[in-house]
Design an enzyme around this catalytic site. Structure first.
Site, PDB file in Angstrom:
ATOM      1  N   ASP A 129       0.762  -1.099  -0.148  1.00 47.88           N
ATOM      2  CA  ASP A 129      -0.337  -0.173   0.000  1.00 47.88           C
ATOM      3  C   ASP A 129       0.904   1.298   0.048  1.00 47.88           C
ATOM      4  O   ASP A 129       2.245   1.159   0.013  1.00 47.88           O
ATOM      5  CB  ASP A 129      -0.691   0.205   1.537  1.00 47.88           C
ATOM      6  CG  ASP A 129      -2.327  -0.485   1.289  1.00 47.88           C
ATOM      7  OD1 ASP A 129      -2.681  -1.309  -0.060  1.00 47.88           O
ATOM      8  OD2 ASP A 129      -2.936  -0.879   2.023  1.00 47.88           O
ATOM      9  N   GLN A 159      -0.525   7.193  -6.255  1.00 46.12           N
ATOM     10  CA  GLN A 159      -1.639   8.358  -6.420  1.00 46.12           C
ATOM     11  C   GLN A 159      -2.079   9.143  -7.262  1.00 46.12           C
ATOM     12  O   GLN A 159      -0.782   9.796  -7.453  1.00 46.12           O
ATOM     13  CB  GLN A 159      -1.243   9.055  -4.347  1.00 46.12           C
ATOM     14  CG  GLN A 159      -1.632   7.832  -3.400  1.00 46.12           C
ATOM     15  CD  GLN A 159      -0.502   7.970  -2.226  1.00 46.12           C
ATOM     16  OE1 GLN A 159       0.112   8.926  -2.903  1.00 46.12           O
ATOM     17  NE2 GLN A 159      -0.623   7.236  -1.171  1.00 46.12           N
ATOM     18  N   ARG A 180      -1.605  -0.184  -8.674  1.00 47.09           N
ATOM     19  CA  ARG A 180      -2.914   0.062  -8.444  1.00 47.09           C
ATOM     20  C   ARG A 180      -2.966   1.491  -8.431  1.00 47.09           C
ATOM     21  O   ARG A 180      -2.170   2.522  -7.802  1.00 47.09           O
ATOM     22  CB  ARG A 180      -3.192  -0.459  -6.517  1.00 47.09           C
ATOM     23  CG  ARG A 180      -4.547   0.452  -6.317  1.00 47.09           C
ATOM     24  CD  ARG A 180      -5.242  -0.226  -4.788  1.00 47.09           C
ATOM     25  NE  ARG A 180      -5.077  -1.490  -4.055  1.00 47.09           N
ATOM     26  CZ  ARG A 180      -4.586  -1.762  -3.328  1.00 47.09           C
ATOM     27  NH1 ARG A 180      -3.825  -0.881  -2.122  1.00 47.09           N
ATOM     28  NH2 ARG A 180      -4.749  -2.972  -2.531  1.00 47.09           N
ATOM     29  N   LYS A 183      -6.729   6.986  -6.050  1.00 46.39           N
ATOM     30  CA  LYS A 183      -6.738   8.754  -5.703  1.00 46.39           C
ATOM     31  C   LYS A 183      -5.422   9.763  -5.164  1.00 46.39           C
ATOM     32  O   LYS A 183      -5.115  10.442  -5.053  1.00 46.39           O
ATOM     33  CB  LYS A 183      -8.109   9.587  -5.646  1.00 46.39           C
ATOM     34  CG  LYS A 183      -9.452   9.747  -6.931  1.00 46.39           C
ATOM     35  CD  LYS A 183      -9.954  10.076  -6.866  1.00 46.39           C
ATOM     36  CE  LYS A 183     -10.997   9.412  -8.267  1.00 46.39           C
ATOM     37  NZ  LYS A 183     -11.830  10.544  -7.907  1.00 46.39           N
TER      38      LYS A 183
END
Ligand code: FDA
Length: 314
Positions: A129, A159, A180, A183
């Site tokens: 992440d 992001q 991945r 936003k």
């Protein structure tokens, strides 16, 4: 304004101490199914039964020392065992500062290696992440170290609110890394991140196109219908088949859109977090959609007056 306040509260120890003693804990179950690996397994089974793929995340605070990070890693190994034992269609998402990145890149890589090894043995993908912008470069450096060590079952998150992300997408596409795209969930200053929603959204669309055209099986993590539509029109126009990308959404969010995309034959994965540290996660979800605050308050009131229970009995 409300978004920034909620993000501020997500980091406040005082607010946490107050809120975790309220009925909000029970209400958080909409987003966090439970605190144990078993609660994750149950939620993942239900999601799989609907046709949704899953990624599991053990919620946790940043760990400042190695023993704490090792404990978190232990839980990830248990999740991997559970995925194998219950034959779940699932992978895992790890928050880097929880797995030792705050201690340093060496510590993080040491902690991650057994997780990656076990995951690879069972052909399971692992996602790192992405956290706030102070961690972006060190996270990507750590990622590349592990990638160069041969852990190609590892992917990253970028992001669209960060001004730098265009370059990072190019780099990940060159390496052939699964990205991945989200936003971004943190309060960031104007010199590093777009501040207007319209800018974040158009950045997302442009980055999606680059990932779909040149990337490896990108994951479009958004609950935004307009963006999903743009991505699908682009895929149509470029002849990019549904098997070449997936949508990702959070557990408990936009179940209607999850269903719709599944019915249209798309890959949809839900991010299922579990664990005791649900408070900052919940506050970030409220910050993304302040209407969720009303939803929570309404649920608390319904529960307090017993109307919800009566309804269920019918
Ligand atoms: P946006 O916030 O623009 O909202 C569009 C619409 O979606 C809203 O109008 C509403 O209808 C719906 N919606 C959005 N959020 C909702 C919510 N919480 N509840 C109900 N409805 C909602 N961030 C990060 O910084 N690092 C990370 O690693 C990740 N990882 C990640 C994984 C996955 C699978 C997802 C879906 C998201 C993340 N995020 C994340 C969070 C992400 O950055 C972002 O904050 C949220 O996804 C909200 O942005 P949207 O793109 O959904 O749209």
């Amino acid at each position: 304004m409300l978004r920034n306040t909620l993000i501020f509260l997500s980091e406040s120890k005082v607010a946490k101490a107050v809120v975790t003693r309220t009925p909000l804990r029970r209400m958080s179950k909409r987003f966090v199914p439970g605190e144990t690996v078993e609660s994750f397994v149950e939620a993942a089974k239900s999601a799989n039964a609907l046709g949704l793929k899953v990624t599991g995340n053990f919620l946790g605070e940043a760990e400042h020392d190695l023993p704490g990070a090792r404990e978190a890693a232990e839980v990830y190994l248990q999740i991997l065992d559970a995925i194998v034992e219950h034959e779940l269609d699932a992978n895992i998402s790890v928050k880097p500062t929880q797995a030792g990145l705050e201690v340093g890149i060496d510590a993080f890589c040491e902690i991650m290696t057994p997780i990656l090894r076990k995951a690879k043995e069972h052909d399971i993908f692992v996602r790192m992440d992405m956290e706030s912008s102070e961690w972006t470069q060190i996270t990507l450096d750590a990622f590349e170290r592990l990638w160069n060590d041969g852990w190609t079952n590892l992917g990253t998150v970028l992001q669209s609110y960060l001004r730098r992300t265009d370059g990072d997408v190019q780099r990940m596409n060159e390496l052939g890394v699964r990205v991945r795209l989200c936003k971004g969930a943190y309060a960031e200053p104007a010199d590093v991140a777009f501040q207007q929603k319209s800018e974040v959204d158009s950045s997302y669309v442009e980055l999606t196109k680059a990932l779909m055209r040149e990337g490896k099986y990108p994951a479009l993590a958004t609950h935004d219908d307009a963006i999903a539509d743009e991505a699908l029109s682009f895929a149509d126009a470029e002849g990019i088949g549904a098997e070449r990308f997936e949508f990702q959404m959070l557990h408990g969010v936009r179940r209607d859109l999850q269903r719709e995309l599944l019915d249209e034959g798309h890959n949809v994965r839900v991010y299922i977090p579990f664990g005791g540290s649900w408070y900052p996660y919940l506050m970030r979800r409220l910050a993304e959609r302040p209407a969720n605050v009303l939803f929570m308050v309404g649920s608390i009131l319904r529960e307090a007056t017993g109307r919800g229970k009566k309804k269920k009995k019918k």
